[in-house]
Enzyme design. Sequence first.
Site, PDB file in Angstrom:
ATOM      1  N   ASP A 124       0.606  -4.271   8.659  1.00 34.86           N
ATOM      2  CA  ASP A 124      -0.851  -4.065   8.678  1.00 34.86           C
ATOM      3  C   ASP A 124      -1.541  -5.426   8.647  1.00 34.86           C
ATOM      4  O   ASP A 124      -1.316  -6.219   7.725  1.00 34.86           O
ATOM      5  CB  ASP A 124      -1.292  -3.250   7.460  1.00 34.86           C
ATOM      6  CG  ASP A 124      -0.901  -1.788   7.576  1.00 34.86           C
ATOM      7  OD1 ASP A 124      -0.141  -1.455   8.501  1.00 34.86           O
ATOM      8  OD2 ASP A 124      -1.349  -0.991   6.730  1.00 34.86           O
ATOM      9  N   ASP A 163       1.246   4.069   1.379  1.00 29.52           N
ATOM     10  CA  ASP A 163       1.762   4.736   2.577  1.00 29.52           C
ATOM     11  C   ASP A 163       2.907   3.976   3.228  1.00 29.52           C
ATOM     12  O   ASP A 163       3.526   4.486   4.172  1.00 29.52           O
ATOM     13  CB  ASP A 163       0.637   4.972   3.592  1.00 29.52           C
ATOM     14  CG  ASP A 163      -0.089   3.698   3.998  1.00 29.52           C
ATOM     15  OD1 ASP A 163      -0.390   2.876   3.119  1.00 29.52           O
ATOM     16  OD2 ASP A 163      -0.357   3.521   5.202  1.00 29.52           O
ATOM     17  N   HIS A 164       3.234   2.792   2.724  1.00 27.24           N
ATOM     18  CA  HIS A 164       4.298   2.001   3.329  1.00 27.24           C
ATOM     19  C   HIS A 164       5.565   1.923   2.484  1.00 27.24           C
ATOM     20  O   HIS A 164       6.574   1.427   2.968  1.00 27.24           O
ATOM     21  CB  HIS A 164       3.799   0.581   3.614  1.00 27.24           C
ATOM     22  CG  HIS A 164       2.851   0.515   4.764  1.00 27.24           C
ATOM     23  ND1 HIS A 164       3.211   0.082   6.019  1.00 27.24           N
ATOM     24  CD2 HIS A 164       1.537   0.858   4.853  1.00 27.24           C
ATOM     25  CE1 HIS A 164       2.174   0.141   6.823  1.00 27.24           C
ATOM     26  NE2 HIS A 164       1.140   0.618   6.139  1.00 27.24           N
ATOM     27  N   HIS A 201       0.867  -1.168   0.000  1.00 24.34           N
ATOM     28  CA  HIS A 201       0.000   0.000   0.000  1.00 24.34           C
ATOM     29  C   HIS A 201       0.912   1.229   0.000  1.00 24.34           C
ATOM     30  O   HIS A 201       1.982   1.227   0.614  1.00 24.34           O
ATOM     31  CB  HIS A 201      -0.927  -0.007   1.219  1.00 24.34           C
ATOM     32  CG  HIS A 201      -2.140  -0.865   1.010  1.00 24.34           C
ATOM     33  ND1 HIS A 201      -2.731  -1.586   2.029  1.00 24.34           N
ATOM     34  CD2 HIS A 201      -2.879  -1.123  -0.106  1.00 24.34           C
ATOM     35  CE1 HIS A 201      -3.779  -2.242   1.547  1.00 24.34           C
ATOM     36  NE2 HIS A 201      -3.885  -1.980   0.269  1.00 24.34           N
TER      37      HIS A 201
END
Length: 307
Positions: A210, A66-67, A64
């Site tokens: 996550d 944001d990672h 994802h």
Amino acid sequence: MSLLRLTFLGTSAAQPTLHRNLSGLAVKADADLLLFDCGEGSQRQMVRFGTGFTVDAVFFTHFHADHYLGIIGFLRTLGMMGRTEPMRLYGPPPAKRLLHQAVHLGLESMAFPIEITEVKDGDVVQRNGYAIHAVGVDHRINALAYALVEDDRPGRFHLEKARELGVPEGPSFGKLQKGEPVTLPDGREVRPEDVLGAARPGRRLVISGDTRPCASVVKAAKDADLLVHESTFSDDEQERALETRHSTAREAARVAREAGVRRLVLTHLSSRHDTDPGKLLTQAREEFKGPAEVAFDGLTIELPMRD
């Protein structure tokens, strides 16, 4: 391995806030510097918190945006700083395709080699004095947790036993402590087990990435010195946690309790809990009675050696 230190570069979920950057964790493992995820802005956080840029490897939990988008600018900065040694990037499929596209974005060619390795549940990356274990987790896309497991340390050296056996002080003591046998002047052999106690377990650090709470993380974190677990939501956001395949703080704490970890740190907070994560901590402490805290950007934790 003597030093094992974590520096939280980013503790926010999905989007940065005024107080929290996107996901990133720097781990100093003796001489090595590792990154676990590299959200946008991670390199600025590394400057801000003094981790240095001599990163040996980056482990991505999943892809994802944001990672991992922070790796683009970070690698360019390293090139401008004159880096020549290879950078090793690890992550679950499709790591090779996505990271290749990311690191070659733009017109400039990379100034140093990039080695991209895809890892899956059960894979182990062996390093000097420790190993990184990939652990499959339950998220919306292919995702991993990571367990950093230090090699067992030799047992305590019994000085009086060594003297009784006639081992001369000096280099022979050092050899025995390293696990090597020594031969005495009279021809007798003294083996390490003659003068050393039982081997001492190394430290164990588990980073969830996550995920929904899952048995694989409980197993990987069994008796861990530290579990860093995402806690995006609170109890009243349970439905949202299920929908997005994230964890609540209570669920993260339940994983810690079931695994019998020694310490829990919550991270990856929804912006709803940006400046006031007290609700998350209260709910976690109702489930897990050991030391627990909510991470903030710049939090540094040094894990002591086990006795």
